[in-house]
Design a protein around this motif. Structure first.
Motif, PDB file in Angstrom:
ATOM      1  N   GLU A  80       0.195   7.760   4.333  1.00 17.98           N
ATOM      2  CA  GLU A  80       0.505   9.054   3.722  1.00 17.98           C
ATOM      3  C   GLU A  80      -0.117   9.208   2.333  1.00 17.98           C
ATOM      4  O   GLU A  80      -0.398  10.327   1.899  1.00 17.98           O
ATOM      5  CB  GLU A  80       2.014   9.229   3.633  1.00 17.98           C
ATOM      6  CG  GLU A  80       2.691   9.281   4.990  1.00 17.98           C
ATOM      7  CD  GLU A  80       4.208   9.177   4.925  1.00 17.98           C
ATOM      8  OE1 GLU A  80       4.865   9.725   5.815  1.00 17.98           O
ATOM      9  OE2 GLU A  80       4.719   8.537   3.985  1.00 17.98           O
ATOM     10  N   CYS A  81      -0.346   8.112   1.664  1.00 16.32           N
ATOM     11  CA  CYS A  81      -0.866   8.160   0.285  1.00 16.32           C
ATOM     12  C   CYS A  81      -2.215   8.866   0.166  1.00 16.32           C
ATOM     13  O   CYS A  81      -2.392   9.697  -0.732  1.00 16.32           O
ATOM     14  CB  CYS A  81      -0.927   6.760  -0.312  1.00 16.32           C
ATOM     15  SG  CYS A  81       0.708   6.045  -0.606  1.00 16.32           S
ATOM     16  N   PRO A  82      -3.186   8.596   1.047  1.00 17.29           N
ATOM     17  CA  PRO A  82      -4.468   9.313   0.925  1.00 17.29           C
ATOM     18  C   PRO A  82      -4.334  10.823   1.101  1.00 17.29           C
ATOM     19  O   PRO A  82      -5.079  11.593   0.489  1.00 17.29           O
ATOM     20  CB  PRO A  82      -5.330   8.709   2.038  1.00 17.29           C
ATOM     21  CG  PRO A  82      -4.744   7.367   2.295  1.00 17.29           C
ATOM     22  CD  PRO A  82      -3.268   7.526   2.046  1.00 17.29           C
ATOM     23  N   ARG A  83      -3.371  11.254   1.895  1.00 18.06           N
ATOM     24  CA  ARG A  83      -3.167  12.699   2.076  1.00 18.06           C
ATOM     25  C   ARG A  83      -2.667  13.326   0.776  1.00 18.06           C
ATOM     26  O   ARG A  83      -3.087  14.414   0.393  1.00 18.06           O
ATOM     27  CB  ARG A  83      -2.186  12.942   3.216  1.00 18.06           C
ATOM     28  CG  ARG A  83      -2.738  12.390   4.549  1.00 18.06           C
ATOM     29  CD  ARG A  83      -1.853  12.685   5.679  1.00 18.06           C
ATOM     30  NE  ARG A  83      -2.105  14.087   6.056  1.00 18.06           N
ATOM     31  CZ  ARG A  83      -1.516  14.677   7.066  1.00 18.06           C
ATOM     32  NH1 ARG A  83      -0.642  14.031   7.800  1.00 18.06           N
ATOM     33  NH2 ARG A  83      -1.786  15.942   7.346  1.00 18.06           N
ATOM     34  N   TRP A  84      -1.771  12.620   0.100  1.00 18.62           N
ATOM     35  CA  TRP A  84      -1.284  13.089  -1.186  1.00 18.62           C
ATOM     36  C   TRP A  84      -2.407  13.081  -2.217  1.00 18.62           C
ATOM     37  O   TRP A  84      -2.530  14.019  -3.004  1.00 18.62           O
ATOM     38  CB  TRP A  84      -0.111  12.231  -1.655  1.00 18.62           C
ATOM     39  CG  TRP A  84       1.213  12.795  -1.256  1.00 18.62           C
ATOM     40  CD1 TRP A  84       1.750  12.832   0.000  1.00 18.62           C
ATOM     41  CD2 TRP A  84       2.169  13.407  -2.114  1.00 18.62           C
ATOM     42  NE1 TRP A  84       2.982  13.423  -0.031  1.00 18.62           N
ATOM     43  CE2 TRP A  84       3.271  13.787  -1.321  1.00 18.62           C
ATOM     44  CE3 TRP A  84       2.209  13.654  -3.478  1.00 18.62           C
ATOM     45  CZ2 TRP A  84       4.386  14.421  -1.842  1.00 18.62           C
ATOM     46  CZ3 TRP A  84       3.330  14.281  -4.000  1.00 18.62           C
ATOM     47  CH2 TRP A  84       4.399  14.664  -3.180  1.00 18.62           C
ATOM     48  N   LEU A  85      -3.205  12.023  -2.222  1.00 13.60           N
ATOM     49  CA  LEU A  85      -4.321  11.958  -3.173  1.00 13.60           C
ATOM     50  C   LEU A  85      -5.271  13.134  -2.985  1.00 13.60           C
ATOM     51  O   LEU A  85      -5.707  13.752  -3.959  1.00 13.60           O
ATOM     52  CB  LEU A  85      -5.089  10.643  -3.027  1.00 13.60           C
ATOM     53  CG  LEU A  85      -4.476   9.428  -3.680  1.00 13.60           C
ATOM     54  CD1 LEU A  85      -5.236   8.167  -3.275  1.00 13.60           C
ATOM     55  CD2 LEU A  85      -4.447   9.577  -5.199  1.00 13.60           C
ATOM     56  N   GLY A  86      -5.603  13.442  -1.740  1.00 13.29           N
ATOM     57  CA  GLY A  86      -6.488  14.575  -1.464  1.00 13.29           C
ATOM     58  C   GLY A  86      -5.892  15.891  -1.928  1.00 13.29           C
ATOM     59  O   GLY A  86      -6.576  16.712  -2.550  1.00 13.29           O
ATOM     60  N   ALA A  87      -4.616  16.085  -1.635  1.00 10.06           N
ATOM     61  CA  ALA A  87      -3.955  17.333  -2.028  1.00 10.06           C
ATOM     62  C   ALA A  87      -3.851  17.462  -3.546  1.00 10.06           C
ATOM     63  O   ALA A  87      -4.074  18.546  -4.103  1.00 10.06           O
ATOM     64  CB  ALA A  87      -2.567  17.410  -1.385  1.00 10.06           C
ATOM     65  N   LEU A  88      -3.522  16.369  -4.225  1.00  7.10           N
ATOM     66  CA  LEU A  88      -3.449  16.407  -5.693  1.00  7.10           C
ATOM     67  C   LEU A  88      -4.827  16.687  -6.294  1.00  7.10           C
ATOM     68  O   LEU A  88      -4.957  17.453  -7.253  1.00  7.10           O
ATOM     69  CB  LEU A  88      -2.901  15.090  -6.241  1.00  7.10           C
ATOM     70  CG  LEU A  88      -1.426  14.804  -5.961  1.00  7.10           C
ATOM     71  CD1 LEU A  88      -1.091  13.354  -6.318  1.00  7.10           C
ATOM     72  CD2 LEU A  88      -0.525  15.776  -6.710  1.00  7.10           C
TER      73      LEU A  88
ATOM     74  N   GLY B 255       0.796  -1.225   0.000  1.00  6.72           N
ATOM     75  CA  GLY B 255       0.000   0.000   0.000  1.00  6.72           C
ATOM     76  C   GLY B 255       0.824   1.268   0.000  1.00  6.72           C
ATOM     77  O   GLY B 255       0.284   2.365   0.086  1.00  6.72           O
ATOM     78  N   SER B 256       2.135   1.147  -0.095  1.00  2.53           N
ATOM     79  CA  SER B 256       2.999   2.324  -0.140  1.00  2.53           C
ATOM     80  C   SER B 256       3.355   2.628  -1.594  1.00  2.53           C
ATOM     81  O   SER B 256       3.124   1.822  -2.490  1.00  2.53           O
ATOM     82  CB  SER B 256       4.258   2.114   0.694  1.00  2.53           C
ATOM     83  OG  SER B 256       5.020   1.045   0.191  1.00  2.53           O
ATOM     84  N   ALA B 257       3.908   3.803  -1.822  1.00  7.28           N
ATOM     85  CA  ALA B 257       4.237   4.233  -3.176  1.00  7.28           C
ATOM     86  C   ALA B 257       5.491   5.096  -3.143  1.00  7.28           C
ATOM     87  O   ALA B 257       5.843   5.668  -2.113  1.00  7.28           O
ATOM     88  CB  ALA B 257       3.076   5.024  -3.780  1.00  7.28           C
ATOM     89  N   ALA B 258       6.148   5.174  -4.285  1.00 14.11           N
ATOM     90  CA  ALA B 258       7.356   5.999  -4.407  1.00 14.11           C
ATOM     91  C   ALA B 258       7.284   6.764  -5.723  1.00 14.11           C
ATOM     92  O   ALA B 258       6.723   6.289  -6.711  1.00 14.11           O
ATOM     93  CB  ALA B 258       8.606   5.128  -4.358  1.00 14.11           C
ATOM     94  N   ILE B 259       7.869   7.944  -5.701  1.00 17.22           N
ATOM     95  CA  ILE B 259       7.915   8.787  -6.893  1.00 17.22           C
ATOM     96  C   ILE B 259       9.295   9.423  -6.984  1.00 17.22           C
ATOM     97  O   ILE B 259       9.856   9.868  -5.977  1.00 17.22           O
ATOM     98  CB  ILE B 259       6.805   9.867  -6.879  1.00 17.22           C
ATOM     99  CG1 ILE B 259       6.761  10.644  -8.198  1.00 17.22           C
ATOM    100  CG2 ILE B 259       6.956  10.794  -5.685  1.00 17.22           C
ATOM    101  CD1 ILE B 259       5.547  11.545  -8.355  1.00 17.22           C
ATOM    102  N   ALA B 260       9.853   9.417  -8.188  1.00 12.07           N
ATOM    103  CA  ALA B 260      11.111  10.110  -8.440  1.00 12.07           C
ATOM    104  C   ALA B 260      10.764  11.447  -9.090  1.00 12.07           C
ATOM    105  O   ALA B 260      10.134  11.490 -10.146  1.00 12.07           O
ATOM    106  CB  ALA B 260      12.008   9.289  -9.359  1.00 12.07           C
ATOM    107  N   LEU B 261      11.144  12.510  -8.428  1.00 11.46           N
ATOM    108  CA  LEU B 261      10.874  13.852  -8.933  1.00 11.46           C
ATOM    109  C   LEU B 261      12.188  14.549  -9.226  1.00 11.46           C
ATOM    110  O   LEU B 261      13.109  14.508  -8.408  1.00 11.46           O
ATOM    111  CB  LEU B 261      10.097  14.666  -7.897  1.00 11.46           C
ATOM    112  CG  LEU B 261       8.694  14.185  -7.542  1.00 11.46           C
ATOM    113  CD1 LEU B 261       8.182  14.911  -6.302  1.00 11.46           C
ATOM    114  CD2 LEU B 261       7.751  14.402  -8.718  1.00 11.46           C
ATOM    115  N   ASP B 262      12.261  15.192 -10.384  1.00 15.29           N
ATOM    116  CA  ASP B 262      13.444  16.012 -10.613  1.00 15.29           C
ATOM    117  C   ASP B 262      13.235  17.345  -9.889  1.00 15.29           C
ATOM    118  O   ASP B 262      12.160  17.623  -9.350  1.00 15.29           O
ATOM    119  CB  ASP B 262      13.751  16.170 -12.104  1.00 15.29           C
ATOM    120  CG  ASP B 262      12.692  16.913 -12.896  1.00 15.29           C
ATOM    121  OD1 ASP B 262      11.996  17.788 -12.337  1.00 15.29           O
ATOM    122  OD2 ASP B 262      12.561  16.631 -14.107  1.00 15.29           O
TER     123      ASP B 262
END
Length: 191
Positions: A130-138, A11-18
């Motif tokens: 933490e993922c649902p918080r990011w989903l809401g913000a996005l 249920g976790s996720a990762a993102i690479a951001l420049d």
């Protein structure tokens, strides 16, 4: 993984951001915080003021805020009857402050998450909580940009055909990218 989420298992996720992607996302979230405004205790967050505060009874006049905090009763496109208006005002008075606080907390959480990258690009890992918080913000960012750009669902395909000299192009690109990031996060946590 550049700019999109991938599953990190459980249920976790990762993102690479420049650096540019992280900066754009952080700037948009800071602007979201400014749009939502401080809590009922002001910038100091006085807990006593927040405890006794009642929310507004009228819908926000800013179309973006009205989209983020819509009336719970009635059709926003048509004037409703007096009973629906009163019910919407009552519901708003007791729920909007909590909804604003949650949206503010989610946006601030994203800003603080991005700050862990130290102003540079990098890989950001989110656990399942933490993922649902990011989903809401996005989602809030996309809704706000959609209102500001006056995007209707049926118009979305036309966004890809905007000429490069269109003043809306940078915001449209951000809107489309945020949609892809949001979708990738949903896919990542469902794996």
């Amino acid at each position: 993984m550049a700019g999109l989420f991938e599953s990190a298992g459980g249920g976790s996720a990762a993102i690479a951001l420049d650096e540019l992607e992280a900066s754009i996302l952080r700037t948009l979230e800071v602007q979201m915080l400014e749009l939502i405004g401080p809590g009922p205790g002001g910038d100091g967050g006085d807990p006593l003021a927040a405890l006794f505060a009642e929310g507004p009874s009228e819908a926000p006049s800013d179309p973006a805020l009205a989209r983020l905090f819509p009336d719970a009763y009635g059709d926003p496109e048509r004037p409703s009857d007096e009973e629906s208006r009163e019910a919407a005002a009552e519901f708003r008075r007791y729920t909007e402050l909590d909804l604003r606080a949650r949206k503010r907390d989610d946006a601030l959480f994203v800003v603080r998450s991005l700050d862990t990258l130290g102003g540079e690009g990098g890989v950001l890992k989110l656990d399942g909580a933490e993922c649902p918080r990011w989903l809401g913000a996005l989602n809030d960012l996309r809704l706000t940009l959609g209102v500001r750009l006056e995007i209707a669902e049926e118009d979305e395909q036309g966004l890809y055909d905007l000429p490069d000299d269109d003043d809306r192009k940078p915001l449209v690109m951000a809107y489309l990218w945020l949609g892809a990031v949001q979708e990738s996060l949903l896919e990542a946590i469902s794996d």
